[in-house]
Design a protein around this motif. Sequence first.
Motif, PDB file in Angstrom:
ATOM      1  N   GLY A 223      -9.512   5.159  -6.717  1.00 48.03           N
ATOM      2  CA  GLY A 223     -10.887   5.000  -7.171  1.00 48.03           C
ATOM      3  C   GLY A 223     -11.174   3.642  -7.759  1.00 48.03           C
ATOM      4  O   GLY A 223     -12.316   3.369  -8.159  1.00 48.03           O
ATOM      5  N   THR A 224     -10.165   2.757  -7.825  1.00 46.63           N
ATOM      6  CA  THR A 224     -10.361   1.466  -8.488  1.00 46.63           C
ATOM      7  C   THR A 224      -9.849   0.315  -7.640  1.00 46.63           C
ATOM      8  O   THR A 224      -8.988   0.482  -6.770  1.00 46.63           O
ATOM      9  N   GLY A 225     -10.353  -0.889  -7.949  1.00 49.11           N
ATOM     10  CA  GLY A 225      -9.821  -2.113  -7.360  1.00 49.11           C
ATOM     11  C   GLY A 225      -9.759  -2.071  -5.855  1.00 49.11           C
ATOM     12  O   GLY A 225     -10.706  -1.678  -5.169  1.00 49.11           O
ATOM     13  N   ALA A 226      -8.601  -2.464  -5.315  1.00 49.87           N
ATOM     14  CA  ALA A 226      -8.406  -2.522  -3.871  1.00 49.87           C
ATOM     15  C   ALA A 226      -8.004  -1.182  -3.273  1.00 49.87           C
ATOM     16  O   ALA A 226      -7.892  -1.061  -2.050  1.00 49.87           O
ATOM     17  N   SER A 227      -7.781  -0.177  -4.110  1.00 47.54           N
ATOM     18  CA  SER A 227      -7.419   1.152  -3.612  1.00 47.54           C
ATOM     19  C   SER A 227      -8.651   1.868  -3.072  1.00 47.54           C
ATOM     20  O   SER A 227      -9.791   1.445  -3.307  1.00 47.54           O
ATOM     21  N   ASP A 228      -8.402   2.950  -2.340  1.00 46.00           N
ATOM     22  CA  ASP A 228      -9.519   3.732  -1.804  1.00 46.00           C
ATOM     23  C   ASP A 228     -10.389   4.275  -2.932  1.00 46.00           C
ATOM     24  O   ASP A 228      -9.914   4.509  -4.054  1.00 46.00           O
ATOM     25  N   ARG A 229     -11.664   4.485  -2.613  1.00 42.16           N
ATOM     26  CA  ARG A 229     -12.627   4.947  -3.618  1.00 42.16           C
ATOM     27  C   ARG A 229     -13.365   6.194  -3.128  1.00 42.16           C
ATOM     28  O   ARG A 229     -14.567   6.137  -2.832  1.00 42.16           O
TER      29      ARG A 229
ATOM     30  N   GLU B 191       0.647  12.891 -10.756  1.00 44.68           N
ATOM     31  CA  GLU B 191       1.337  12.979  -9.466  1.00 44.68           C
ATOM     32  C   GLU B 191       1.201  11.677  -8.684  1.00 44.68           C
ATOM     33  O   GLU B 191       2.120  11.283  -7.953  1.00 44.68           O
ATOM     34  N   GLU B 192       0.083  10.987  -8.838  1.00 44.87           N
ATOM     35  CA  GLU B 192      -0.088   9.676  -8.199  1.00 44.87           C
ATOM     36  C   GLU B 192       0.931   8.678  -8.736  1.00 44.87           C
ATOM     37  O   GLU B 192       1.545   7.917  -7.964  1.00 44.87           O
ATOM     38  N   VAL B 193       1.114   8.654 -10.055  1.00 41.94           N
ATOM     39  CA  VAL B 193       2.097   7.760 -10.663  1.00 41.94           C
ATOM     40  C   VAL B 193       3.490   8.039 -10.095  1.00 41.94           C
ATOM     41  O   VAL B 193       4.230   7.107  -9.733  1.00 41.94           O
ATOM     42  N   GLU B 194       3.850   9.304 -10.012  1.00 43.04           N
ATOM     43  CA  GLU B 194       5.181   9.656  -9.501  1.00 43.04           C
ATOM     44  C   GLU B 194       5.314   9.273  -8.024  1.00 43.04           C
ATOM     45  O   GLU B 194       6.377   8.796  -7.596  1.00 43.04           O
ATOM     46  N   THR B 195       4.259   9.470  -7.249  1.00 43.76           N
ATOM     47  CA  THR B 195       4.297   9.086  -5.831  1.00 43.76           C
ATOM     48  C   THR B 195       4.535   7.585  -5.689  1.00 43.76           C
ATOM     49  O   THR B 195       5.347   7.146  -4.869  1.00 43.76           O
ATOM     50  N   VAL B 196       3.845   6.786  -6.497  1.00 46.33           N
ATOM     51  CA  VAL B 196       4.024   5.327  -6.439  1.00 46.33           C
ATOM     52  C   VAL B 196       5.436   4.953  -6.871  1.00 46.33           C
ATOM     53  O   VAL B 196       6.093   4.124  -6.219  1.00 46.33           O
ATOM     54  N   ARG B 197       5.908   5.544  -7.952  1.00 40.32           N
ATOM     55  CA  ARG B 197       7.265   5.214  -8.430  1.00 40.32           C
ATOM     56  C   ARG B 197       8.305   5.498  -7.346  1.00 40.32           C
ATOM     57  O   ARG B 197       9.196   4.673  -7.094  1.00 40.32           O
TER      58      ARG B 197
ATOM     59  N   PRO C 136     -15.465  14.343  -7.297  1.00 37.11           N
ATOM     60  CA  PRO C 136     -15.102  14.389  -8.726  1.00 37.11           C
ATOM     61  C   PRO C 136     -13.914  15.291  -9.021  1.00 37.11           C
ATOM     62  O   PRO C 136     -13.300  15.158 -10.087  1.00 37.11           O
ATOM     63  N   ALA C 137     -13.562  16.173  -8.099  1.00 30.46           N
ATOM     64  CA  ALA C 137     -12.391  17.033  -8.302  1.00 30.46           C
ATOM     65  C   ALA C 137     -11.101  16.219  -8.342  1.00 30.46           C
ATOM     66  O   ALA C 137     -10.073  16.703  -8.841  1.00 30.46           O
ATOM     67  N   LEU C 138     -11.129  14.984  -7.843  1.00 30.74           N
ATOM     68  CA  LEU C 138      -9.933  14.124  -7.856  1.00 30.74           C
ATOM     69  C   LEU C 138      -9.664  13.544  -9.235  1.00 30.74           C
ATOM     70  O   LEU C 138      -8.561  13.083  -9.512  1.00 30.74           O
ATOM     71  N   TRP C 139     -10.668  13.528 -10.090  1.00 30.25           N
ATOM     72  CA  TRP C 139     -10.547  12.802 -11.351  1.00 30.25           C
ATOM     73  C   TRP C 139     -10.023  13.711 -12.455  1.00 30.25           C
ATOM     74  O   TRP C 139     -10.763  14.143 -13.342  1.00 30.25           O
ATOM     75  N   THR C 140      -8.720  13.987 -12.388  1.00 22.51           N
ATOM     76  CA  THR C 140      -8.043  14.774 -13.420  1.00 22.51           C
ATOM     77  C   THR C 140      -6.743  14.073 -13.808  1.00 22.51           C
ATOM     78  O   THR C 140      -6.129  13.381 -12.984  1.00 22.51           O
ATOM     79  N   ILE C 141      -6.321  14.264 -15.034  1.00 22.20           N
ATOM     80  CA  ILE C 141      -5.087  13.631 -15.484  1.00 22.20           C
ATOM     81  C   ILE C 141      -3.893  14.195 -14.734  1.00 22.20           C
ATOM     82  O   ILE C 141      -2.930  13.462 -14.457  1.00 22.20           O
TER      83      ILE C 141
ATOM     84  N   GLU D 234       0.836  -1.192   0.000  1.00 26.94           N
ATOM     85  CA  GLU D 234       0.000   0.000   0.000  1.00 26.94           C
ATOM     86  C   GLU D 234       0.877   1.251   0.000  1.00 26.94           C
ATOM     87  O   GLU D 234       1.896   1.307   0.684  1.00 26.94           O
ATOM     88  N   VAL D 235       0.483   2.227  -0.796  1.00 33.72           N
ATOM     89  CA  VAL D 235       1.186   3.503  -0.880  1.00 33.72           C
ATOM     90  C   VAL D 235       0.192   4.614  -0.554  1.00 33.72           C
ATOM     91  O   VAL D 235      -0.942   4.599  -1.059  1.00 33.72           O
ATOM     92  N   GLU D 236       0.600   5.555   0.286  1.00 33.30           N
ATOM     93  CA  GLU D 236      -0.275   6.689   0.594  1.00 33.30           C
ATOM     94  C   GLU D 236      -0.102   7.773  -0.460  1.00 33.30           C
ATOM     95  O   GLU D 236       1.016   8.199  -0.750  1.00 33.30           O
ATOM     96  N   VAL D 237      -1.219   8.189  -1.026  1.00 28.38           N
ATOM     97  CA  VAL D 237      -1.228   9.255  -2.031  1.00 28.38           C
ATOM     98  C   VAL D 237      -2.192  10.333  -1.560  1.00 28.38           C
ATOM     99  O   VAL D 237      -3.408  10.145  -1.584  1.00 28.38           O
ATOM    100  N   GLU D 238      -1.640  11.428  -1.075  1.00 30.87           N
ATOM    101  CA  GLU D 238      -2.435  12.569  -0.606  1.00 30.87           C
ATOM    102  C   GLU D 238      -3.531  12.144   0.366  1.00 30.87           C
ATOM    103  O   GLU D 238      -4.683  12.572   0.261  1.00 30.87           O
ATOM    104  N   GLY D 239      -3.170  11.256   1.288  1.00 32.10           N
ATOM    105  CA  GLY D 239      -4.102  10.842   2.316  1.00 32.10           C
ATOM    106  C   GLY D 239      -4.957   9.642   1.963  1.00 32.10           C
ATOM    107  O   GLY D 239      -5.730   9.156   2.801  1.00 32.10           O
ATOM    108  N   TYR D 240      -4.827   9.147   0.751  1.00 27.82           N
ATOM    109  CA  TYR D 240      -5.585   7.977   0.316  1.00 27.82           C
ATOM    110  C   TYR D 240      -4.653   6.777   0.129  1.00 27.82           C
ATOM    111  O   TYR D 240      -3.464   6.942  -0.103  1.00 27.82           O
ATOM    112  N   LYS D 241      -5.243   5.582   0.184  1.00 29.92           N
ATOM    113  CA  LYS D 241      -4.485   4.337   0.011  1.00 29.92           C
ATOM    114  C   LYS D 241      -4.587   3.870  -1.437  1.00 29.92           C
ATOM    115  O   LYS D 241      -5.684   3.747  -1.986  1.00 29.92           O
ATOM    116  N   VAL D 242      -3.412   3.602  -2.019  1.00 30.47           N
ATOM    117  CA  VAL D 242      -3.338   3.015  -3.354  1.00 30.47           C
ATOM    118  C   VAL D 242      -2.599   1.690  -3.226  1.00 30.47           C
ATOM    119  O   VAL D 242      -1.563   1.606  -2.568  1.00 30.47           O
ATOM    120  N   VAL D 243      -3.128   0.636  -3.847  1.00 26.68           N
ATOM    121  CA  VAL D 243      -2.573  -0.709  -3.715  1.00 26.68           C
ATOM    122  C   VAL D 243      -1.760  -1.058  -4.957  1.00 26.68           C
ATOM    123  O   VAL D 243      -2.233  -0.915  -6.090  1.00 26.68           O
TER     124      VAL D 243
END
Length: 296
Positions: free
Chosen positions: A67-73, A87-93, A77-82, A12-21
């Motif tokens: 917003g998908t799969g096992a990550s937080d949802r 920035e999420e991709v870079e945080t995970v990397r 709608p303000a979160l859904w921007t490219i 799990e990786v924290e991205v701006e307070g949310y969990k991404v798996v």
Amino acid sequence: MWREIEPDERQEVEVEGYKVVTYSYGSGDDVVFCLNGGPGLPCDYLRDSHSCLIDHGYRVVAFDQLGTGASDRPTDPALWTITRYVEEVETVRQALGLGKVHLVGQSWGGWLSIEYALTYPDALRTLTLENTAADIPHLVRELERLREALGAETVAMMQRHEAEGTLDHPEYQAAITVLNYRHVCRLSEWPAPVQRSLGDWNMGPYETIQGPNEFLYTGNLKDWNRIPDMHRITVPVLITVGQHDELTPACAAKMKHALPDAELKVFPNSSHMPFFEEPEAFYPVLVDFLKRRGGG
């Protein structure tokens, strides 16, 4: 060849307070980092179609986008921007310590990969753009052409439902089903990883960014066009596309002409998922590119 493989590590990786798996296969510093399509889809279909690259010495990493799969949802709608997803991709990397990666983006993941490559050029070894486009207005014109093949009466019916907002009408949905089997996956039985991803689709990000279906773009990316900027992507690029792809060979050719160092491969018997539709042809092309151009 693809097969379903259990990940070696789930983190799990924290991205701006949310969990991404995240999911990692294999080991080593030669990392293939996968960004799947959607938006709003779990990564199952791309993870399971590319994890087999461990057979060729690569570590393969994928993740369920926010917003998908096992990550937080979350539902904002303000979160859904490219831009936020970049920035999420870079945080995970960075969180996984992946270093420079072979970035693979498919469909929406390709748009995300292009935006990421322009924002973080030093993070890439290579870039693979699978079944994607860099000019959404041009793509919309291509989709109109594909729709026209259904016949004038069907197109008129679709346009009426789109104008009236009755997209759930059975006749409209029937037309979309035909288009999906022509231009999304031409297999009579769609593979289990595809069905899992589609069965857990979060339409919030999808409708906000793209629109209500694969053939109608009304979201916040409807005017997105990075063709004028792609000359700035200087790493080696592989572009793959199916002859019958909804994101058409014309979209792929437009990207190739805009890039300084790009190769393009069209798979004649595929639509949007050559890795499932023509695996015997697809995997040698991808592996050859990574070995030849990967610098490793």
